[in-house]
Design a protein around this motif. Structure first.
Motif, PDB file in Angstrom:
ATOM      1  N   LYS A   7      58.682  45.588  46.349  1.00  0.00           N
ATOM      2  CA  LYS A   7      58.146  44.500  45.538  1.00  0.00           C
ATOM      3  C   LYS A   7      58.743  44.504  44.127  1.00  0.00           C
ATOM      4  O   LYS A   7      59.172  43.466  43.609  1.00  0.00           O
ATOM      5  CB  LYS A   7      56.621  44.606  45.477  1.00  0.00           C
ATOM      6  CG  LYS A   7      55.959  43.459  44.762  1.00  0.00           C
ATOM      7  CD  LYS A   7      54.456  43.580  44.848  1.00  0.00           C
ATOM      8  CE  LYS A   7      53.756  42.382  44.229  1.00  0.00           C
ATOM      9  NZ  LYS A   7      52.302  42.447  44.399  1.00  0.00           N
ATOM     10  N   ARG A  10      62.507  43.603  44.221  1.00  0.00           N
ATOM     11  CA  ARG A  10      62.656  42.178  44.552  1.00  0.00           C
ATOM     12  C   ARG A  10      62.372  41.329  43.323  1.00  0.00           C
ATOM     13  O   ARG A  10      63.132  40.415  42.979  1.00  0.00           O
ATOM     14  CB  ARG A  10      61.698  41.784  45.687  1.00  0.00           C
ATOM     15  CG  ARG A  10      61.708  40.288  45.991  1.00  0.00           C
ATOM     16  CD  ARG A  10      60.702  39.904  47.049  1.00  0.00           C
ATOM     17  NE  ARG A  10      59.318  40.208  46.727  1.00  0.00           N
ATOM     18  CZ  ARG A  10      58.543  39.479  45.908  1.00  0.00           C
ATOM     19  NH1 ARG A  10      59.024  38.413  45.318  1.00  0.00           N
ATOM     20  NH2 ARG A  10      57.284  39.821  45.689  1.00  0.00           N
ATOM     21  N   LYS A  11      61.279  41.640  42.614  1.00  0.00           N
ATOM     22  CA  LYS A  11      60.921  40.857  41.420  1.00  0.00           C
ATOM     23  C   LYS A  11      61.954  41.041  40.313  1.00  0.00           C
ATOM     24  O   LYS A  11      62.286  40.083  39.607  1.00  0.00           O
ATOM     25  CB  LYS A  11      59.527  41.258  40.928  1.00  0.00           C
ATOM     26  CG  LYS A  11      58.424  40.702  41.797  1.00  0.00           C
ATOM     27  CD  LYS A  11      57.070  41.008  41.182  1.00  0.00           C
ATOM     28  CE  LYS A  11      55.967  40.325  41.974  1.00  0.00           C
ATOM     29  NZ  LYS A  11      54.659  40.538  41.361  1.00  0.00           N
ATOM     30  N   SER A  12      62.454  42.280  40.154  1.00  0.00           N
ATOM     31  CA  SER A  12      63.435  42.514  39.091  1.00  0.00           C
ATOM     32  C   SER A  12      64.737  41.765  39.362  1.00  0.00           C
ATOM     33  O   SER A  12      65.459  41.413  38.443  1.00  0.00           O
ATOM     34  CB  SER A  12      63.710  44.012  38.922  1.00  0.00           C
ATOM     35  OG  SER A  12      64.456  44.505  40.014  1.00  0.00           O
ATOM     36  N   SER A  16      62.178  35.577  45.347  1.00  0.00           N
ATOM     37  CA  SER A  16      60.855  35.362  45.926  1.00  0.00           C
ATOM     38  C   SER A  16      60.844  36.029  47.301  1.00  0.00           C
ATOM     39  O   SER A  16      61.886  36.410  47.833  1.00  0.00           O
ATOM     40  CB  SER A  16      60.566  33.866  46.063  1.00  0.00           C
ATOM     41  OG  SER A  16      61.437  33.294  47.023  1.00  0.00           O
ATOM     42  N   GLU A  67      58.517  48.231  37.163  1.00  0.00           N
ATOM     43  CA  GLU A  67      58.805  46.804  37.061  1.00  0.00           C
ATOM     44  C   GLU A  67      58.975  46.445  35.590  1.00  0.00           C
ATOM     45  O   GLU A  67      58.206  46.888  34.738  1.00  0.00           O
ATOM     46  CB  GLU A  67      57.632  46.022  37.660  1.00  0.00           C
ATOM     47  CG  GLU A  67      57.875  44.545  37.786  1.00  0.00           C
ATOM     48  CD  GLU A  67      56.707  43.850  38.453  1.00  0.00           C
ATOM     49  OE1 GLU A  67      56.524  42.657  38.169  1.00  0.00           O
ATOM     50  OE2 GLU A  67      55.980  44.482  39.218  1.00  0.00           O
TER      51      GLU A  67
END
Length: 169
Positions: A7, A10-12, A16, A67
């Motif tokens: 997660k 992926r966000k960094s 989506s 994150e």
């Protein structure tokens, strides 16, 4: 741990769940299950996941990935702003130095021209039978000859430089 790392990475990367699912050729719900810890990718899918996220498998399986927070982005943005201000200030300083160098060059050319006009080539009346006088007279004549031919071009270039480096309002 794996679910949190997937997660966070992926966000960094700004992806989506849907975008990651498309790249891995799976449905979005699969990504969601991995991130919730309800299931885990098999070894082949883990390798594909690491390639898509451009992250080693050991990182996916290893320590928790932190994150990036909006505060971190704000700090980076402030540092970039400071760097931009410093670069702009350096550019302005260089422009000012060049401007004054061009002005100084114009003044020096005018002063040398006035000096040559006022001396009116007095060395032409010297006695050239003395070797030292002959050398000095020849050097002065060579300087005057070269100056008269190059000074107009240098002066025009310096004047253009003064106008190009002036402060823009």
């Amino acid at each position: 741990m794996l679910n949190e790392n997937i997660k966070a990475i992926r966000k960094s990367k700004g992806l989506s769940q849907e975008e990651l699912a498309i790249k891995l050729n799976v449905v979005r719900q699969t990504i969601s299950k991995w991130e919730q810890g309800l299931s885990v990718p098999d070894s082949d899918m883990l390798i594909s996941l690491s390639e898509v996220l451009e992250t080693p498998v050991s990182t996916l399986l290893g320590e928790t990935v932190i994150e990036s927070k909006p505060d971190d982005l704000k700090v980076i943005s402030e540092k970039l702003e400071i760097i931009n201000l410093q670069l702009a200030q350096r550019k302005t300083t260089r422009r000012k130095i060049l401007h004054w160098l061009f002005i100084s060059l114009c003044v020096v050319i005018v002063i040398i021209s006035l000096a040559l006009i006022s001396f009116n080539s007095s060395y032409l009346g010297w006695n050239y039978s003395d070797p030292e006088t002959a050398v000095v007279g020849t050097v002065m004549h060579a300087f005057e000859w070269l100056f008269v031919r190059l000074a107009p071009f240098i002066l025009i270039g310096a004047i253009v430089g003064v106008f190009l480096t002036r402060k823009k309002v």
